[in-house]
Design a protein around this motif. Structure first.
Motif, PDB file in Angstrom:
ATOM      1  N   PHE A 110       7.091 -23.921  -2.905  1.00  0.00           N
ATOM      2  CA  PHE A 110       7.566 -24.641  -3.853  1.00  0.00           C
ATOM      3  C   PHE A 110       8.192 -23.648  -5.071  1.00  0.00           C
ATOM      4  CE2 PHE A 110       4.648 -27.632  -2.053  1.00  0.00           C
ATOM      5  CZ  PHE A 110       5.510 -28.480  -1.525  1.00  0.00           C
ATOM      6  N   GLN A 111       8.352 -22.485  -4.513  1.00  0.00           N
ATOM      7  CA  GLN A 111       9.142 -21.507  -5.406  1.00  0.00           C
ATOM      8  C   GLN A 111       8.170 -20.992  -6.700  1.00  0.00           C
ATOM      9  OE1 GLN A 111      11.674 -19.682  -4.393  1.00  0.00           O
ATOM     10  NE2 GLN A 111      11.482 -21.299  -2.669  1.00  0.00           N
ATOM     11  N   LYS A 112       6.817 -21.210  -6.248  1.00  0.00           N
ATOM     12  CA  LYS A 112       5.696 -20.879  -7.445  1.00  0.00           C
ATOM     13  C   LYS A 112       5.191 -19.374  -6.797  1.00  0.00           C
ATOM     14  CE  LYS A 112       4.250 -25.186  -8.913  1.00  0.00           C
ATOM     15  NZ  LYS A 112       3.028 -25.964  -8.988  1.00  0.00           N
ATOM     16  N   SER A 113       4.958 -18.199  -7.732  1.00  0.00           N
ATOM     17  CA  SER A 113       4.482 -17.167  -7.039  1.00  0.00           C
ATOM     18  C   SER A 113       2.667 -17.318  -7.144  1.00  0.00           C
ATOM     19  CB  SER A 113       4.873 -16.013  -7.716  1.00  0.00           C
ATOM     20  OG  SER A 113       4.569 -16.100  -9.189  1.00  0.00           O
ATOM     21  N   ARG A 114       2.091 -16.406  -6.081  1.00  0.00           N
ATOM     22  CA  ARG A 114       0.797 -16.469  -6.126  1.00  0.00           C
ATOM     23  C   ARG A 114       0.424 -14.860  -5.928  1.00  0.00           C
ATOM     24  NH1 ARG A 114      -2.025 -18.282  -0.759  1.00  0.00           N
ATOM     25  NH2 ARG A 114      -0.332 -17.854   0.556  1.00  0.00           N
ATOM     26  N   LEU A 115      -0.591 -14.597  -6.640  1.00  0.00           N
ATOM     27  CA  LEU A 115      -1.188 -13.109  -6.280  1.00  0.00           C
ATOM     28  C   LEU A 115      -2.112 -13.045  -5.413  1.00  0.00           C
ATOM     29  CD1 LEU A 115      -1.145  -9.959  -7.202  1.00  0.00           C
ATOM     30  CD2 LEU A 115      -2.982 -10.739  -8.826  1.00  0.00           C
ATOM     31  N   LEU A 116      -2.179 -12.203  -4.196  1.00  0.00           N
ATOM     32  CA  LEU A 116      -3.218 -12.054  -3.137  1.00  0.00           C
ATOM     33  C   LEU A 116      -3.724 -10.904  -3.340  1.00  0.00           C
ATOM     34  CD1 LEU A 116      -1.089 -13.614  -0.268  1.00  0.00           C
ATOM     35  CD2 LEU A 116      -2.704 -14.607  -1.551  1.00  0.00           C
ATOM     36  N   PRO A 117      -4.929 -10.364  -3.822  1.00  0.00           N
ATOM     37  CA  PRO A 117      -5.459  -9.204  -4.009  1.00  0.00           C
ATOM     38  C   PRO A 117      -5.887  -8.800  -2.643  1.00  0.00           C
ATOM     39  CG  PRO A 117      -6.836 -11.049  -4.829  1.00  0.00           C
ATOM     40  CD  PRO A 117      -5.782 -11.587  -4.514  1.00  0.00           C
ATOM     41  N   LEU A 118      -5.979  -7.488  -2.681  1.00  0.00           N
ATOM     42  CA  LEU A 118      -6.079  -6.609  -1.213  1.00  0.00           C
ATOM     43  C   LEU A 118      -7.271  -6.054  -1.363  1.00  0.00           C
ATOM     44  CD1 LEU A 118      -2.351  -5.396  -0.610  1.00  0.00           C
ATOM     45  CD2 LEU A 118      -3.617  -7.539   0.414  1.00  0.00           C
ATOM     46  N   HIS A 119      -8.030  -5.790  -0.262  1.00  0.00           N
ATOM     47  CA  HIS A 119      -9.196  -4.828  -0.254  1.00  0.00           C
ATOM     48  C   HIS A 119      -8.703  -3.550  -0.244  1.00  0.00           C
ATOM     49  CE1 HIS A 119     -12.835  -3.087   1.576  1.00  0.00           C
ATOM     50  NE2 HIS A 119     -13.553  -3.931   1.101  1.00  0.00           N
ATOM     51  N   VAL A 120      -9.478  -2.696  -0.823  1.00  0.00           N
ATOM     52  CA  VAL A 120      -9.370  -1.054  -0.892  1.00  0.00           C
ATOM     53  C   VAL A 120      -8.862  -0.575   0.554  1.00  0.00           C
ATOM     54  CG1 VAL A 120     -11.794  -0.333  -0.715  1.00  0.00           C
ATOM     55  CG2 VAL A 120      -9.983   0.979  -2.137  1.00  0.00           C
ATOM     56  N   THR A 121      -9.716  -0.979   1.410  1.00  0.00           N
ATOM     57  CA  THR A 121      -9.311  -0.323   2.765  1.00  0.00           C
ATOM     58  C   THR A 121      -7.847  -0.874   3.464  1.00  0.00           C
ATOM     59  OG1 THR A 121     -10.255  -2.363   4.079  1.00  0.00           O
ATOM     60  CG2 THR A 121     -11.652  -0.238   3.566  1.00  0.00           C
ATOM     61  N   THR A 122      -7.273  -1.824   3.011  1.00  0.00           N
ATOM     62  CA  THR A 122      -5.905  -2.481   3.074  1.00  0.00           C
ATOM     63  C   THR A 122      -5.203  -1.661   2.335  1.00  0.00           C
ATOM     64  OG1 THR A 122      -6.828  -4.489   3.818  1.00  0.00           O
ATOM     65  CG2 THR A 122      -4.526  -4.282   3.273  1.00  0.00           C
ATOM     66  N   TYR A 123      -5.289  -1.231   1.100  1.00  0.00           N
ATOM     67  CA  TYR A 123      -4.368  -0.404   0.237  1.00  0.00           C
ATOM     68  C   TYR A 123      -4.289   0.913   0.779  1.00  0.00           C
ATOM     69  CZ  TYR A 123      -3.551  -3.297  -4.129  1.00  0.00           C
ATOM     70  OH  TYR A 123      -3.082  -4.011  -4.866  1.00  0.00           O
ATOM     71  N   ASP A 124      -5.555   1.663   1.127  1.00  0.00           N
ATOM     72  CA  ASP A 124      -5.362   2.882   1.939  1.00  0.00           C
ATOM     73  C   ASP A 124      -4.372   2.750   2.858  1.00  0.00           C
ATOM     74  OD1 ASP A 124      -7.287   3.820  -0.337  1.00  0.00           O
ATOM     75  OD2 ASP A 124      -8.981   3.677   1.145  1.00  0.00           O
ATOM     76  N   ALA A 125      -4.771   1.978   3.803  1.00  0.00           N
ATOM     77  CA  ALA A 125      -4.053   1.843   5.131  1.00  0.00           C
ATOM     78  C   ALA A 125      -2.526   1.605   4.434  1.00  0.00           C
ATOM     79  CB  ALA A 125      -4.441   0.697   5.988  1.00  0.00           C
ATOM     80  N   MET A 126      -2.254   0.544   3.716  1.00  0.00           N
ATOM     81  CA  MET A 126      -0.865   0.590   3.257  1.00  0.00           C
ATOM     82  C   MET A 126      -0.313   1.761   2.793  1.00  0.00           C
ATOM     83  SD  MET A 126       1.398  -1.747   3.221  1.00  0.00           S
ATOM     84  CE  MET A 126       0.350  -3.225   3.502  1.00  0.00           C
ATOM     85  N   ASP A 127      -0.893   2.641   1.885  1.00  0.00           N
ATOM     86  CA  ASP A 127      -0.290   3.924   1.427  1.00  0.00           C
ATOM     87  C   ASP A 127      -0.231   4.987   2.451  1.00  0.00           C
ATOM     88  OD1 ASP A 127      -0.576   3.047  -1.093  1.00  0.00           O
ATOM     89  OD2 ASP A 127      -2.596   4.229  -1.561  1.00  0.00           O
ATOM     90  N   ARG A 128      -0.674   5.004   3.657  1.00  0.00           N
ATOM     91  CA  ARG A 128      -0.515   5.706   4.722  1.00  0.00           C
ATOM     92  C   ARG A 128       0.716   5.235   5.719  1.00  0.00           C
ATOM     93  NH1 ARG A 128      -6.189   5.376   5.162  1.00  0.00           N
ATOM     94  NH2 ARG A 128      -6.093   3.887   6.572  1.00  0.00           N
ATOM     95  N   TYR A 129       0.990   3.897   5.637  1.00  0.00           N
ATOM     96  CA  TYR A 129       1.999   3.363   6.251  1.00  0.00           C
ATOM     97  C   TYR A 129       3.332   3.554   5.422  1.00  0.00           C
ATOM     98  CZ  TYR A 129       5.518   0.055   7.505  1.00  0.00           C
ATOM     99  OH  TYR A 129       6.719  -0.469   7.958  1.00  0.00           O
ATOM    100  N   LEU A 130       3.019   3.592   4.068  1.00  0.00           N
ATOM    101  CA  LEU A 130       4.534   3.549   3.365  1.00  0.00           C
ATOM    102  C   LEU A 130       4.954   5.094   3.313  1.00  0.00           C
ATOM    103  CD1 LEU A 130       3.642   1.097   0.619  1.00  0.00           C
ATOM    104  CD2 LEU A 130       5.208   0.748   2.341  1.00  0.00           C
ATOM    105  N   SER A 131       4.056   6.141   3.497  1.00  0.00           N
ATOM    106  CA  SER A 131       4.448   7.318   3.265  1.00  0.00           C
ATOM    107  C   SER A 131       5.386   7.443   4.510  1.00  0.00           C
ATOM    108  CB  SER A 131       3.353   8.287   3.374  1.00  0.00           C
ATOM    109  OG  SER A 131       2.467   7.889   4.370  1.00  0.00           O
ATOM    110  N   VAL A 132       4.838   7.000   5.820  1.00  0.00           N
ATOM    111  CA  VAL A 132       5.486   7.007   6.974  1.00  0.00           C
ATOM    112  C   VAL A 132       6.924   6.229   7.095  1.00  0.00           C
ATOM    113  CG1 VAL A 132       5.460   6.673   9.498  1.00  0.00           C
ATOM    114  CG2 VAL A 132       3.612   7.954   8.421  1.00  0.00           C
ATOM    115  N   ARG A 133       6.784   5.132   6.615  1.00  0.00           N
ATOM    116  CA  ARG A 133       7.853   4.310   6.578  1.00  0.00           C
ATOM    117  C   ARG A 133       9.167   4.767   5.812  1.00  0.00           C
ATOM    118  NH1 ARG A 133      11.234   0.826   4.065  1.00  0.00           N
ATOM    119  NH2 ARG A 133      11.758  -1.028   4.945  1.00  0.00           N
ATOM    120  N   GLY A 134       8.810   5.602   4.771  1.00  0.00           N
ATOM    121  CA  GLY A 134       9.754   6.252   4.000  1.00  0.00           C
ATOM    122  C   GLY A 134      10.667   7.244   4.636  1.00  0.00           C
TER     123      GLY A 134
END
Length: 126
Positions: free
Chosen positions: A80-104
């Motif tokens: 319905f075009q509303k935005s919502r925030l989904l908080p992430l666990h710290v382990t997911t943030y850490d994994a995402m940081d590692r992935y984004l460095s390789v994705r770049g």
């Protein structure tokens, strides 16, 4: 129970351990995917973490864009075009940081958050 620093070479070995019942275990198993020098282990680790910690469906996770990821978590547009925030666990943030460095290093202009080694968006499941 797995020991810290245990070397497992196949996902089948990991699946035989009860530790996989936890989200951390699933993320660890994803990090063991072959080939280890590809972006595959680093991509599936945060993807599984996102799915487990946010309750997103796989099609929602694969449809994410880079701009959906913020310092506070994920901002998703609802049907319905509303935005919502989904908080992430710290382990997911850490994994995402590692992935984004390789994705770049893949060198793509694709705005998809999860891309293959050939810089294409991962296919979504209908």
């Amino acid at each position: 129970m797995l020991r810290a620093g245990a070397k497992l070479t196949t996902i089948g070995t990991v699946l035989r351990h009860r530790w996989l019942d936890t989200t951390a275990g699933l993320m660890w198993a994803a990090a063991c995917l072959e080939p280890p020098d590809s972006n595959r282990p680093l991509m599936y680790e945060p993807l599984f973490g996102l799915l487990a910690t946010t309750g997103m469906r796989i099609c929602e996770g694969l449809a994410l864009h880079l701009e959906d990821l913020t310092a506070d978590g994920l901002v998703r547009q609802t049907k319905f075009q509303k935005s919502r925030l989904l908080p992430l666990h710290v382990t997911t943030y850490d994994a995402m940081d590692r992935y984004l460095s390789v994705r770049g290093r893949v060198g793509t202009l694709n705005s998809a958050l999860f891309v293959s080694a050939t810089a294409r968006r991962l296919p979504t499941i209908p």
